[in-house]
Design a protein around this motif. Structure first.
Motif, PDB file in Angstrom:
ATOM      1  N   MET A   7      -7.317 -33.479 -55.710  1.00  0.00           N
ATOM      2  CA  MET A   7      -7.910 -34.264 -54.342  1.00  0.00           C
ATOM      3  C   MET A   7      -7.685 -35.321 -54.666  1.00  0.00           C
ATOM      4  O   MET A   7      -7.585 -36.002 -55.860  1.00  0.00           O
ATOM      5  CB  MET A   7      -9.799 -34.602 -55.042  1.00  0.00           C
ATOM      6  CG  MET A   7      -9.483 -32.378 -54.189  1.00  0.00           C
ATOM      7  SD  MET A   7     -12.086 -32.986 -54.661  1.00  0.00           S
ATOM      8  CE  MET A   7     -12.611 -33.719 -53.478  1.00  0.00           C
ATOM      9  N   ALA A   8      -7.482 -36.238 -53.116  1.00  0.00           N
ATOM     10  CA  ALA A   8      -7.446 -37.557 -52.938  1.00  0.00           C
ATOM     11  C   ALA A   8      -7.799 -38.351 -52.260  1.00  0.00           C
ATOM     12  O   ALA A   8      -7.855 -37.642 -51.280  1.00  0.00           O
ATOM     13  CB  ALA A   8      -5.574 -37.429 -53.963  1.00  0.00           C
ATOM     14  N   GLY A   9      -7.733 -39.082 -51.879  1.00  0.00           N
ATOM     15  CA  GLY A   9      -8.369 -40.075 -51.520  1.00  0.00           C
ATOM     16  C   GLY A   9      -9.414 -40.085 -50.691  1.00  0.00           C
ATOM     17  O   GLY A   9     -10.383 -40.471 -49.574  1.00  0.00           O
ATOM     18  N   LEU A  10     -10.510 -39.403 -51.644  1.00  0.00           N
ATOM     19  CA  LEU A  10     -11.903 -39.198 -51.516  1.00  0.00           C
ATOM     20  C   LEU A  10     -12.943 -39.848 -50.818  1.00  0.00           C
ATOM     21  O   LEU A  10     -12.713 -41.154 -51.587  1.00  0.00           O
ATOM     22  CB  LEU A  10     -12.496 -38.188 -52.191  1.00  0.00           C
ATOM     23  CG  LEU A  10     -13.692 -38.011 -52.081  1.00  0.00           C
ATOM     24  CD1 LEU A  10     -13.356 -36.800 -51.217  1.00  0.00           C
ATOM     25  CD2 LEU A  10     -14.440 -37.535 -53.073  1.00  0.00           C
ATOM     26  N   MET A  24     -19.085 -46.446 -44.951  1.00  0.00           N
ATOM     27  CA  MET A  24     -18.770 -46.064 -46.608  1.00  0.00           C
ATOM     28  C   MET A  24     -19.911 -45.443 -47.171  1.00  0.00           C
ATOM     29  O   MET A  24     -20.884 -46.213 -47.200  1.00  0.00           O
ATOM     30  CB  MET A  24     -17.756 -46.570 -47.293  1.00  0.00           C
ATOM     31  CG  MET A  24     -16.654 -46.919 -46.446  1.00  0.00           C
ATOM     32  SD  MET A  24     -15.840 -45.360 -46.251  1.00  0.00           S
ATOM     33  CE  MET A  24     -14.969 -45.691 -48.100  1.00  0.00           C
ATOM     34  N   ILE A  25     -20.433 -44.353 -47.706  1.00  0.00           N
ATOM     35  CA  ILE A  25     -21.193 -43.833 -48.710  1.00  0.00           C
ATOM     36  C   ILE A  25     -20.362 -44.290 -49.526  1.00  0.00           C
ATOM     37  O   ILE A  25     -19.739 -43.193 -50.367  1.00  0.00           O
ATOM     38  CB  ILE A  25     -21.751 -42.770 -47.990  1.00  0.00           C
ATOM     39  CG1 ILE A  25     -22.311 -43.311 -46.707  1.00  0.00           C
ATOM     40  CG2 ILE A  25     -22.879 -42.355 -49.201  1.00  0.00           C
ATOM     41  CD1 ILE A  25     -23.077 -41.646 -46.038  1.00  0.00           C
ATOM     42  N   PRO A  26     -20.979 -45.205 -51.072  1.00  0.00           N
ATOM     43  CA  PRO A  26     -20.383 -44.736 -52.210  1.00  0.00           C
ATOM     44  C   PRO A  26     -20.811 -43.426 -52.575  1.00  0.00           C
ATOM     45  O   PRO A  26     -21.779 -42.511 -52.150  1.00  0.00           O
ATOM     46  CB  PRO A  26     -21.407 -45.895 -53.371  1.00  0.00           C
ATOM     47  CG  PRO A  26     -22.560 -46.150 -52.108  1.00  0.00           C
ATOM     48  CD  PRO A  26     -22.701 -45.736 -50.473  1.00  0.00           C
ATOM     49  N   TRP A  27     -20.247 -42.469 -53.497  1.00  0.00           N
ATOM     50  CA  TRP A  27     -20.280 -41.269 -54.947  1.00  0.00           C
ATOM     51  C   TRP A  27     -19.978 -41.417 -56.079  1.00  0.00           C
ATOM     52  O   TRP A  27     -19.518 -42.187 -56.125  1.00  0.00           O
ATOM     53  CB  TRP A  27     -19.521 -39.921 -53.709  1.00  0.00           C
ATOM     54  CG  TRP A  27     -18.167 -40.504 -53.891  1.00  0.00           C
ATOM     55  CD1 TRP A  27     -16.883 -41.225 -53.444  1.00  0.00           C
ATOM     56  CD2 TRP A  27     -16.584 -40.416 -55.224  1.00  0.00           C
ATOM     57  NE1 TRP A  27     -15.931 -41.405 -53.741  1.00  0.00           N
ATOM     58  CE2 TRP A  27     -15.827 -40.833 -55.075  1.00  0.00           C
ATOM     59  CE3 TRP A  27     -17.135 -39.514 -56.067  1.00  0.00           C
ATOM     60  CZ2 TRP A  27     -14.337 -40.713 -55.377  1.00  0.00           C
ATOM     61  CZ3 TRP A  27     -15.959 -39.249 -56.912  1.00  0.00           C
ATOM     62  CH2 TRP A  27     -14.464 -39.605 -56.813  1.00  0.00           C
ATOM     63  N   ARG A  28     -20.477 -40.788 -56.612  1.00  0.00           N
ATOM     64  CA  ARG A  28     -20.352 -40.402 -58.407  1.00  0.00           C
ATOM     65  C   ARG A  28     -20.224 -38.663 -58.653  1.00  0.00           C
ATOM     66  O   ARG A  28     -21.438 -38.760 -58.178  1.00  0.00           O
ATOM     67  CB  ARG A  28     -21.769 -41.254 -59.259  1.00  0.00           C
ATOM     68  CG  ARG A  28     -20.931 -41.734 -60.447  1.00  0.00           C
ATOM     69  CD  ARG A  28     -21.330 -42.612 -61.363  1.00  0.00           C
ATOM     70  NE  ARG A  28     -20.392 -42.548 -61.883  1.00  0.00           N
ATOM     71  CZ  ARG A  28     -21.026 -42.822 -63.756  1.00  0.00           C
ATOM     72  NH1 ARG A  28     -22.502 -43.540 -63.223  1.00  0.00           N
ATOM     73  NH2 ARG A  28     -20.377 -43.128 -64.403  1.00  0.00           N
ATOM     74  N   ARG A  29     -18.637 -38.739 -59.438  1.00  0.00           N
ATOM     75  CA  ARG A  29     -19.240 -37.312 -59.851  1.00  0.00           C
ATOM     76  C   ARG A  29     -20.116 -37.087 -61.584  1.00  0.00           C
ATOM     77  O   ARG A  29     -20.571 -37.732 -61.689  1.00  0.00           O
ATOM     78  CB  ARG A  29     -18.087 -37.482 -60.636  1.00  0.00           C
ATOM     79  CG  ARG A  29     -17.056 -35.356 -60.517  1.00  0.00           C
ATOM     80  CD  ARG A  29     -16.296 -35.709 -61.823  1.00  0.00           C
ATOM     81  NE  ARG A  29     -15.188 -36.190 -61.354  1.00  0.00           N
ATOM     82  CZ  ARG A  29     -14.453 -35.290 -60.362  1.00  0.00           C
ATOM     83  NH1 ARG A  29     -14.228 -34.451 -60.029  1.00  0.00           N
ATOM     84  NH2 ARG A  29     -13.076 -36.648 -59.645  1.00  0.00           N
ATOM     85  N   ASP A  30     -20.525 -35.858 -61.146  1.00  0.00           N
ATOM     86  CA  ASP A  30     -21.233 -35.568 -62.367  1.00  0.00           C
ATOM     87  C   ASP A  30     -21.120 -35.450 -63.429  1.00  0.00           C
ATOM     88  O   ASP A  30     -19.744 -35.088 -63.563  1.00  0.00           O
ATOM     89  CB  ASP A  30     -21.890 -33.830 -61.540  1.00  0.00           C
ATOM     90  CG  ASP A  30     -23.196 -33.884 -62.449  1.00  0.00           C
ATOM     91  OD1 ASP A  30     -24.707 -33.909 -62.206  1.00  0.00           O
ATOM     92  OD2 ASP A  30     -22.781 -33.027 -63.774  1.00  0.00           O
ATOM     93  N   LEU A  31     -21.556 -35.653 -64.465  1.00  0.00           N
ATOM     94  CA  LEU A  31     -20.969 -36.211 -65.472  1.00  0.00           C
ATOM     95  C   LEU A  31     -20.357 -35.323 -66.325  1.00  0.00           C
ATOM     96  O   LEU A  31     -20.003 -34.967 -67.458  1.00  0.00           O
ATOM     97  CB  LEU A  31     -21.498 -37.298 -66.559  1.00  0.00           C
ATOM     98  CG  LEU A  31     -21.363 -38.460 -65.826  1.00  0.00           C
ATOM     99  CD1 LEU A  31     -22.007 -39.552 -66.776  1.00  0.00           C
ATOM    100  CD2 LEU A  31     -20.170 -38.463 -65.991  1.00  0.00           C
ATOM    101  N   THR A  32     -21.842 -33.872 -66.441  1.00  0.00           N
ATOM    102  CA  THR A  32     -20.918 -32.857 -66.878  1.00  0.00           C
ATOM    103  C   THR A  32     -20.802 -31.054 -65.540  1.00  0.00           C
ATOM    104  O   THR A  32     -20.187 -30.160 -66.362  1.00  0.00           O
ATOM    105  CB  THR A  32     -22.784 -31.540 -67.579  1.00  0.00           C
ATOM    106  OG1 THR A  32     -23.673 -32.400 -66.608  1.00  0.00           O
ATOM    107  CG2 THR A  32     -22.509 -33.731 -68.003  1.00  0.00           C
ATOM    108  N   ASP A  33     -20.968 -31.809 -65.012  1.00  0.00           N
ATOM    109  CA  ASP A  33     -20.181 -30.848 -64.278  1.00  0.00           C
ATOM    110  C   ASP A  33     -19.064 -31.500 -63.138  1.00  0.00           C
ATOM    111  O   ASP A  33     -19.659 -31.907 -62.123  1.00  0.00           O
ATOM    112  CB  ASP A  33     -21.210 -30.350 -62.687  1.00  0.00           C
ATOM    113  CG  ASP A  33     -21.595 -28.936 -62.171  1.00  0.00           C
ATOM    114  OD1 ASP A  33     -20.236 -28.223 -61.508  1.00  0.00           O
ATOM    115  OD2 ASP A  33     -22.147 -28.837 -61.350  1.00  0.00           O
ATOM    116  N   MET A  34     -17.905 -31.098 -63.096  1.00  0.00           N
ATOM    117  CA  MET A  34     -17.050 -32.088 -62.687  1.00  0.00           C
ATOM    118  C   MET A  34     -16.479 -31.752 -61.084  1.00  0.00           C
ATOM    119  O   MET A  34     -16.115 -32.197 -60.522  1.00  0.00           O
ATOM    120  CB  MET A  34     -15.595 -31.279 -63.351  1.00  0.00           C
ATOM    121  CG  MET A  34     -15.780 -32.222 -65.132  1.00  0.00           C
ATOM    122  SD  MET A  34     -15.935 -33.699 -64.927  1.00  0.00           S
ATOM    123  CE  MET A  34     -17.177 -34.010 -65.900  1.00  0.00           C
TER     124      MET A  34
END
Ligand SMILES: [Zn+2]
Length: 632
Positions: free
Chosen positions: A83-86, A94-104
């Motif tokens: 994935m790129a350019g998400l 724009m709505i910010p996002w963050r990946r889960d730290l244990t569930d990639m």
């Protein structure tokens, strides 16, 4: 978040028509959607796709998943790395996002007040190597296979069968397509499909390409069966009338074997390219089948790929219609458990072999040479002395990607090939117990039968398999299966061949199927003699643990440069093995091992050994019956 959206009103009506796969187990869960899924593959030859998603949301925390556990691949190998350019946009911002730290595979967002619709955009990078499975190379200058699981995000908390999608696909100019996804309407370069559940979408890839050919296998009949072929050249599309007749026969033989068909249409999506990954991935109403560019027009290539379509086709019944409950992962996020892959893949390998023979894709001799080749590989696999067959299934998640080096000692995904013999033994045992009145055909009609038509899913467990076998003929099937699955060094391959009226022997005559595999793969199989698996340039791919070359000190990754003072070639080493027969002098190999060059003395005097089957006249010939066509 709550599950009510204002799209929910139309959803209920649409779901009735478009979600046959989800109906079996989604119960009372509230549906979600619709998610508009707009994929643009106009830059596929540049190895990049774009996806635009639009989905209903409500203010507050939201977790979106990228598909992780891919059906048919039995692993958490969703290609999230590509994935790129998400980017997420709601209410024009724009709505910010963050990946889960244990569930990639999980993304956290906080949806602002008054935002009811979320736009998601990302690119999918296609520059994967030509290896692996559906995440491997899929696009060339002339074709691309679209796997929708690579191009979606969806909210946590819903089964894929309960998420409604509105898919569309934009093609490069002049390309055409084939798919089992219903309702395609083409407008210029854009195809709009009927609304479909996420489950149906992920289960319905689209093959697209410039050099494209569609062959109807059952013209004028219902259901429709076709082979959609995309190739890297026009010449590669030239399937001979004989091969086409064998594929028609395949459809008829599968009908005779199972007695019913659980699909609306069936599409073999065949990619012919030397630049994509080579594998098969089953779907309920189609299969993603990828092989070498010249597989239809070169006889060796045709022989090597003969079993691919039969195997993937069998999965429509064994794997899609009937699936181990442990493998369900209804949202691609819950882990799959692979313990019953010896049924899912092993029985498919067996029935695929049977249908390859019955349809004439291999003649009788070639089918038997294949069985002999596989039995010989298992005979020369010392890993069978410590890892039970059951563990090859339990550990499939990492065995699929294990290196070829030491694969004979580690063991690989033997729940395909050793389980093929396990099921041959089941077939021979049913025939023996019933005095040849019943066979696996009866089991298939019972276990995979039912009413033909729309796709359905009926999960099963080990006891269901045992009960099914007992309904064909009463026997202690649980012990029969468990002893072969749980013990080390069971004699399954040889015994099953003997129980079906044949014997595995070795002589110095080449095995036809082993030979064409060597020719196409540019490899030299000397496992049954000196215990070496070589590339045709002398590279040592594997050394049989505790075999003659192992005892001489050799290991994988070395490279043989000379044999008895002569420069290495396949012919030179084969002549040296034959010349050492009946003598006392070891063969001298000059071998590069990284920076070192050393001589190894291989003390082996048994000559070249290639496996074959010969008839045992003391037993009934079940194998010939098994391989014989069942249609008029
Ligand atoms: Zn399979």
């Amino acid at each position: 978040m709550t599950r009510k959206t204002h799209a929910g009103v139309i959803l209920t009506a649409l779901l009735v028509f478009t979600m046959p796969l989800g109906g079996a187990r989604t119960g009372a869960q509230t549906p979600f959607g619709p998610i508009r899924v707009e994929v643009d593959e106009t830059r596929a030859p540049q190895k990049i796709l774009h996806t635009h998603l639009q989905m209903p949301v409500e203010p507050g925390p939201l977790i979106l998943y990228y598909p992780e556990w891919i059906p048919g691949e039995h692993m958490p190998d969703g290609p999230i790395i590509n994935m790129a350019g998400l980017k997420f946009v709601g209410g024009g911002k724009m709505i910010p996002w963050r990946r889960d730290l244990t569930d990639m595979f999980a993304f956290h967002l906080d949806i602002p007040q008054n935002v009811t619709s979320l736009a998601v955009d990302f690119d999918f990078l296609l520059a994967a190597p030509a290896s692996g499975y559906s995440a491997g190379a899929s696009a060339t200058a002339f074709l691309n296979l679209v796997s929708w699981n690579q191009l979606v995000l969806y909210p946590k908390g819903y089964d894929a069968g309960n998420i409604l999608c509105l898919p569309s696909l934009r093609l490069p100019s002049g390309w055409v397509f084939g798919t089992a996804l219903p309702g395609a309407k083409q407008n210029g370069e854009t195809i709009e499909f009927s609304p479909a559940s996420l489950e149906t979408l992920v289960d319905s890839p689209v093959l697209t390409g410039h050099y494209f050919r569609t062959i109807e296998l059952t013209p004028g009949q219902t259901p429709l069966h076709e082979i959609d072929i995309a190739a890297d050249s026009a010449a590669a599309l030239a399937m001979t009338p004989e091969t086409e007749a064998h594929f028609r026969q395949l459809i008829a033989e599968a009908g005779a074997l199972f007695g019913s068909r659980h699909y609306r249409d069936y599409h073999f999506l065949l990619t012919l390219s030397d630049s994509t990954a080579h594998f098969g991935l089953e779907h309920h109403e189609s299969s993603d089948d990828r092989t070498r560019e010249r597989s239809l027009i070169d006889e060796s290539g045709r022989l090597v790929f003969a079993g691919l379509l039969p195997h993937e086709y069998v999965h429509s019944w064994n794997g899609k219609y009937r699936r181990p409950a442990d493998l369900l992962s209804p949202d691609y996020h819950q882990p799959m458990k692979d313990d019953l892959l010896w049924v899912y893949e092993g029985l498919t390998e067996y029935l695929g072999e049977v249908l390859t023979a019955r349809s004439g894709l291999w003649n009788r001799h070639q089918s038997q040479e294949h069985l002999a080749d596989v039995a010989a590989r298992l005979d020369a696999e010392p890993g069978r002395t410590w890892r039970p067959l059951q563990d090859t299934a339990d550990a499939a998640v990492f065995l699929y990607d294990a290196d070829r080096a030491w694969s004979n000692w580690r063991r690989g995904t033997d729940f395909y090939e050793e389980a093929m013999f396990l099921w041959l033994d089941v077939d021979a045992t049913i025939r023996r117990l019933t005095h040849d009145e019943k066979s696996m055909v009866d089991f298939c009609r019972l276990f995979y039968g039912g009413t033909s038509g729309e796709p359905d899913l009926k999960p099963y467990a080990f006891d269901d398999v045992v009960n099914g076998l007992n309904r064909i003929v009463g026997y202690d099937w649980a012990s029969f299966l468990r002893s072969r699955l749980d013990s080390v060094s069971p004699n399954t391959p040889d015994e099953s061949i003997e129980n079906s009226g044949w014997k595995l022997i070795y002589n110095d005559q080449a095995n036809e199927i082993q030979d064409v595999r060597g020719e196409i793969g540019r490899r030299l199989n000397l496992r049954s003699s000196v215990g070496l698996d070589l590339g045709d340039d002398g590279t040592v791919d594997d050394v049989i643990y505790d075999g003659p070359s192992f005892r001489a000190g050799m290991g994988p990754g070395m490279k043989i440069t000379a044999v008895n003072g002569k420069q290495f070639s396949a012919e030179v080493i084969k002549e040296a093995i034959e010349a050492a027969k009946g003598t006392a002098a070891p063969m001298q190999l000059i071998v590069a091992n990284g920076p070192a060059v050393e001589t190894y003395a291989v003390d082996y005097h048994g000559g070249l050994r290639y496996p074959h089957l010969v008839r045992d006249e003391n037993r009934p010939d079940f194998l010939s019956e098994i391989l014989h066509s069942q249609t008029p």
